[in-house]
Enzyme design. Sequence first.
Site, short mmCIF file in Angstrom:
data_model
loop_
_atom_site.label_atom_id
_atom_site.label_comp_id
_atom_site.label_asym_id
_atom_site.label_seq_id
_atom_site.Cartn_x
_atom_site.Cartn_y
_atom_site.Cartn_z
N LEU A 140 26.71 52.91 36.53
CA LEU A 140 26.73 52.12 37.76
C LEU A 140 27.43 50.83 37.40
O LEU A 140 27.19 50.27 36.32
CB LEU A 140 25.30 51.78 38.21
CG LEU A 140 24.52 52.73 39.11
CD1 LEU A 140 23.20 52.07 39.51
CD2 LEU A 140 25.29 53.11 40.36
N ASP A 141 28.29 50.31 38.28
CA ASP A 141 28.96 49.03 38.02
C ASP A 141 27.94 47.95 37.69
O ASP A 141 26.82 47.96 38.21
CB ASP A 141 29.70 48.56 39.29
CG ASP A 141 30.96 49.37 39.56
OD1 ASP A 141 31.35 50.14 38.68
OD2 ASP A 141 31.52 49.22 40.65
N VAL A 142 28.37 46.98 36.89
CA VAL A 142 27.52 45.83 36.55
C VAL A 142 27.01 45.17 37.84
O VAL A 142 25.86 44.77 37.94
CB VAL A 142 28.32 44.80 35.70
CG1 VAL A 142 27.55 43.49 35.56
CG2 VAL A 142 28.61 45.37 34.33
N THR A 144 26.43 46.47 40.77
CA THR A 144 25.70 47.34 41.71
C THR A 144 24.33 47.66 41.12
O THR A 144 24.21 47.97 39.94
CB THR A 144 26.49 48.64 41.95
OG1 THR A 144 27.77 48.31 42.47
CG2 THR A 144 25.78 49.55 42.94
N HIS A 237 34.52 51.70 41.91
CA HIS A 237 34.50 50.90 43.15
C HIS A 237 34.72 51.75 44.41
O HIS A 237 35.17 51.23 45.43
CB HIS A 237 35.57 49.78 43.12
CG HIS A 237 35.36 48.78 42.04
ND1 HIS A 237 36.21 47.70 41.86
CD2 HIS A 237 34.42 48.67 41.06
CE1 HIS A 237 35.80 46.98 40.83
NE2 HIS A 237 34.71 47.55 40.33
#
EC number: 5.4.99.-
Length: 308
Positions: A140-142, A144, A237
């Site tokens: 998971l993105d930093v 999110t 993204h």
Amino acid sequence: MSREIRNLPVPEGLAGMRVDAALSKLLGISRTVAAELAADGDVLVDGAAVGKSDRLTEGTWLEVTLPEPAEPLTPKVERVEGLDVLYSDSHIIAVNKPVGVAAHPTVGWEGPTVVGGLAAAGFRISTSGPPERKGIVQRLDVGTSGVMVVAASERGYSVLKQAFRDRTVEKTYHALVQGHPDPFSGTIDAPIGRHPSAGWRFAVTSDGKHAVTHYETIEAFPEATLVEVSLETGRTHQIRVHMSAIKHPCVGDPMYGSNPELAGRLGLTRQWLHAVRLGFTHPGTGRWTEIEAPYPDDLQHALDVVRK
């Protein structure tokens, strides 16, 4: 650490090329590193040292002493504030990842990681995968938050890794987006690649990777809409890019065109996007398993404000 030495003949395709350019192509190292090796006398052609701008001749014998391997990235074992374990057994650990935490160490990232946080909490993680990404089957993105599953066993790692590859995992997100999507429910099927003028951003591009996002409205407010999003693909993204492409960026996401004034009124310092549910076949029991993660305080607060 001992340095690796490569011995090989100069192939036909590299004849006439500069030493630094040829080594970059042949060995996958940067031209700068190749030039440094030549300057240090670590590149020999037929036994004699050559300079970075010398040209290679087909059939001559190349001997290159490669640079020392970089130190492997290792996760910093530290307690991570807000990293809640939602479920764990001998095969899997599911966490509610807070914003500002990376899945695993990467070059240049000094902050906390899920792997380091779980180690500090005493969890055993699968030893499968590269050293810095042991047990990591998804990211998971930093920026999110939300549910993320980590493999605790070798079986957990191989089964889940394959499930993510085969796209049999159901990934569900909630996003608060600006305005009102028309239609209220829909599918965005548009390839995503690096933004042509800003490499750190992504965009819908004709030569991008296949990406499919399904969304449906949960609740509409005067200025924004809460949508449930399910992903068929997992591009970087993806939700942020796709919602921005249909002119409804995530609230609090100025990188993709959101209104900073609205974010300010809702007290948001990041995009309103949360991985709310993950569904998969459990690697131990073979049963379909769903794990949900509640909204963090900042997203819940923004929702309460926009509701009023």
